[in-house]
Structures are given as C-alpha cells and as structure tokens.
Design a protein around this motif. Structure first.
Motif, PDB file in Angstrom:
ATOM      1  N   ILE A   1       7.914  15.847  -5.802  1.00  0.00           N
ATOM      2  CA  ILE A   1       6.568  15.329  -5.109  1.00  0.00           C
ATOM      3  C   ILE A   1       5.785  15.646  -5.683  1.00  0.00           C
ATOM      4  O   ILE A   1       5.678  16.559  -6.406  1.00  0.00           O
ATOM      5  CB  ILE A   1       6.612  16.301  -3.904  1.00  0.00           C
ATOM      6  CG1 ILE A   1       7.932  15.738  -2.754  1.00  0.00           C
ATOM      7  CG2 ILE A   1       5.413  15.524  -2.872  1.00  0.00           C
ATOM      8  CD1 ILE A   1       8.043  16.638  -1.017  1.00  0.00           C
ATOM      9  N   LYS A   2       5.112  14.900  -5.202  1.00  0.00           N
ATOM     10  CA  LYS A   2       3.731  15.049  -6.554  1.00  0.00           C
ATOM     11  C   LYS A   2       2.673  15.071  -5.458  1.00  0.00           C
ATOM     12  O   LYS A   2       2.204  13.265  -5.033  1.00  0.00           O
ATOM     13  CB  LYS A   2       3.789  13.712  -7.758  1.00  0.00           C
ATOM     14  CG  LYS A   2       4.667  13.535  -9.132  1.00  0.00           C
ATOM     15  CD  LYS A   2       4.479  15.099  -9.609  1.00  0.00           C
ATOM     16  CE  LYS A   2       5.940  14.365 -11.040  1.00  0.00           C
ATOM     17  NZ  LYS A   2       7.006  15.166 -10.456  1.00  0.00           N
ATOM     18  N   PHE A   3       1.776  15.470  -5.571  1.00  0.00           N
ATOM     19  CA  PHE A   3       0.662  15.149  -4.571  1.00  0.00           C
ATOM     20  C   PHE A   3      -0.662  14.563  -5.286  1.00  0.00           C
ATOM     21  O   PHE A   3      -0.916  15.391  -6.542  1.00  0.00           O
ATOM     22  CB  PHE A   3       0.108  16.487  -4.376  1.00  0.00           C
ATOM     23  CG  PHE A   3       0.996  17.022  -2.983  1.00  0.00           C
ATOM     24  CD1 PHE A   3       1.406  16.445  -1.938  1.00  0.00           C
ATOM     25  CD2 PHE A   3       2.113  17.979  -3.657  1.00  0.00           C
ATOM     26  CE1 PHE A   3       2.824  17.076  -1.008  1.00  0.00           C
ATOM     27  CE2 PHE A   3       3.231  18.091  -2.974  1.00  0.00           C
ATOM     28  CZ  PHE A   3       3.366  18.090  -1.453  1.00  0.00           C
TER      29      PHE A   3
ATOM     30  N   ASN B   1       0.578  -1.485   0.182  1.00  0.00           N
ATOM     31  CA  ASN B   1      -0.351   0.146  -0.128  1.00  0.00           C
ATOM     32  C   ASN B   1       0.737   1.133  -0.051  1.00  0.00           C
ATOM     33  O   ASN B   1       0.240   2.284  -0.211  1.00  0.00           O
ATOM     34  CB  ASN B   1      -1.067  -0.241   1.777  1.00  0.00           C
ATOM     35  CG  ASN B   1      -2.182  -1.198   0.927  1.00  0.00           C
ATOM     36  OD1 ASN B   1      -2.964  -0.684   0.478  1.00  0.00           O
ATOM     37  ND2 ASN B   1      -1.792  -2.144   2.372  1.00  0.00           N
ATOM     38  N   VAL B   2       2.318   0.402   0.064  1.00  0.00           N
ATOM     39  CA  VAL B   2       3.214   1.846  -0.092  1.00  0.00           C
ATOM     40  C   VAL B   2       3.947   2.278  -0.871  1.00  0.00           C
ATOM     41  O   VAL B   2       4.595   1.382  -1.245  1.00  0.00           O
ATOM     42  CB  VAL B   2       3.967   2.269   1.487  1.00  0.00           C
ATOM     43  CG1 VAL B   2       4.250   3.861   1.478  1.00  0.00           C
ATOM     44  CG2 VAL B   2       2.624   2.435   2.776  1.00  0.00           C
ATOM     45  N   HIS B   3       4.293   3.686  -1.824  1.00  0.00           N
ATOM     46  CA  HIS B   3       4.691   3.896  -2.863  1.00  0.00           C
ATOM     47  C   HIS B   3       6.143   4.177  -2.362  1.00  0.00           C
ATOM     48  O   HIS B   3       6.553   5.796  -1.698  1.00  0.00           O
ATOM     49  CB  HIS B   3       4.619   4.349  -3.730  1.00  0.00           C
ATOM     50  CG  HIS B   3       4.698   4.780  -5.554  1.00  0.00           C
ATOM     51  ND1 HIS B   3       5.920   3.784  -5.910  1.00  0.00           N
ATOM     52  CD2 HIS B   3       5.623   6.039  -5.587  1.00  0.00           C
ATOM     53  CE1 HIS B   3       7.030   4.674  -6.991  1.00  0.00           C
ATOM     54  NE2 HIS B   3       6.772   5.406  -6.342  1.00  0.00           N
ATOM     55  N   LEU B   4       7.154   4.417  -2.443  1.00  0.00           N
ATOM     56  CA  LEU B   4       8.137   4.819  -1.856  1.00  0.00           C
ATOM     57  C   LEU B   4       9.414   5.492  -2.964  1.00  0.00           C
ATOM     58  O   LEU B   4       8.993   5.125  -4.291  1.00  0.00           O
ATOM     59  CB  LEU B   4       9.520   3.860  -0.774  1.00  0.00           C
ATOM     60  CG  LEU B   4       9.183   2.820   0.038  1.00  0.00           C
ATOM     61  CD1 LEU B   4      10.478   1.505   0.243  1.00  0.00           C
ATOM     62  CD2 LEU B   4       9.269   4.100   1.222  1.00  0.00           C
ATOM     63  N   VAL B   5       9.734   7.044  -3.171  1.00  0.00           N
ATOM     64  CA  VAL B   5      10.160   7.738  -4.353  1.00  0.00           C
ATOM     65  C   VAL B   5      11.192   7.494  -3.772  1.00  0.00           C
ATOM     66  O   VAL B   5      11.737   7.997  -2.325  1.00  0.00           O
ATOM     67  CB  VAL B   5       9.470   9.368  -4.241  1.00  0.00           C
ATOM     68  CG1 VAL B   5      10.435  10.007  -4.987  1.00  0.00           C
ATOM     69  CG2 VAL B   5       8.102   8.560  -4.296  1.00  0.00           C
TER      70      VAL B   5
END
Length: 158
Positions: A155-157, A136-140
């Motif tokens: 950062i893409k909101f 459920n989490v995407h790491l950048v």
C-alpha cells in the motif's frame, strides 16, 4: 438460468445470512481496501492502526450489487482514488475479476460488465458513475493475497 440463480441467492440470504460488513476509517484518506471474501483479513484491517490511514475497508462478494455499491461509494466520496483489492475471490462469482473488467472495459448497452466471466455481471449504476470510477480510481490487484503484512507493504499512501 438467471431465475435459478436469484432463487438460490434468496435462499442463501435466509439460510446463511451474511451481514454487510465494512469499517470506516479516516474520511480524509484517498485509499480504500477491498478484502473480497476474506473475512479474517477484513477483521485484521478493521482492528488495526491502519484504519486511521485508510478511508474504508470492506468486502466484495457479488459481481453485481457489490460492485454497484463500490461504484456508488467512490462517486459519493470522491476523495477515494485508490482501491487495494486483496483476499480470496468468492467461488463462482469472481467479483474481483469483474471489478477489474469494469474498470478496464465498462458495460455494454444492457449494463453487463464487458469481458466478465462472472455468472450475473449486470449493474444498475449509471454509465456516468461508471465513467467516474474508471477515470478517477486506480485499482491495485492483490487478488488471492491474504497475508496481511504483504498487503500492507504494497500500500502506497499519497
């Protein structure tokens, strides 16, 4: 070796106490920022307007307790689905690297992060919580990026 590392860790807590530092922002946001060991970067985020657009900004200093805390946090605040990992790695610990390896590979039967090159990558959180983190989490990955403006531009909101 593990006993020596634990002793050194306890000594460091006394000689060089490092307070846990994180700053909460907008509880409705799905974005979190991890500045690894870059305290100046953490302060920039905490003192800026971006705090109204992110859920939390904090640091990650260890490949075990620190990662346990992140996994627990995203399980407790399930709105978070993006973590931007930036700043400098902690020398010798590679906590950022271990976070990405956990996300990619999980843990073995001894709760060791698979493929981690950190010295003590053992977690205590449940495998169910780790699965939630992985699914459920995407790491950048902006590890080693310390330029505040460059990080903001990535950062893409949602």
């Amino acid at each position: 070796m593990n006993i020596i590392a634990e002793a050194i860790g306890e000594l460091c807590k006394v000689v060089l106490p490092i307070p846990e530092e994180y700053f909460k922002g907008n509880p409705k946001s799905s974005v979190a920022i991890c500045t690894l060991s870059s305290m100046d970067l953490l302060k920039k985020f905490s003192n800026s307007d971006i705090l109204k657009d992110i859920s939390i900004v904090g640091r990650l200093l260890s490949e075990n307790k620190g990662i346990d805390s992140i996994v627990e946090y995203v399980n407790n605040y399930q709105k978070i689905n993006i973590i931007v990992v930036c700043g400098k790695e902690v020398w010798g610990h590679k906590a950022g690297h271990s976070l990405f390896e956990l996300h990619k590979n999980g843990v073995d039967k001894n709760y060791r992060i698979i493929n981690s090159s950190s010295p003590d990558p053992y977690l205590t959180v449940s495998k169910l919580k780790i699965k939630h983190f992985q699914n459920n989490v995407h790491l950048v990955n902006l590890i080693n990026e310390t330029n505040y403006e460059k990080i903001l531009s990535k950062i893409k909101f949602p």
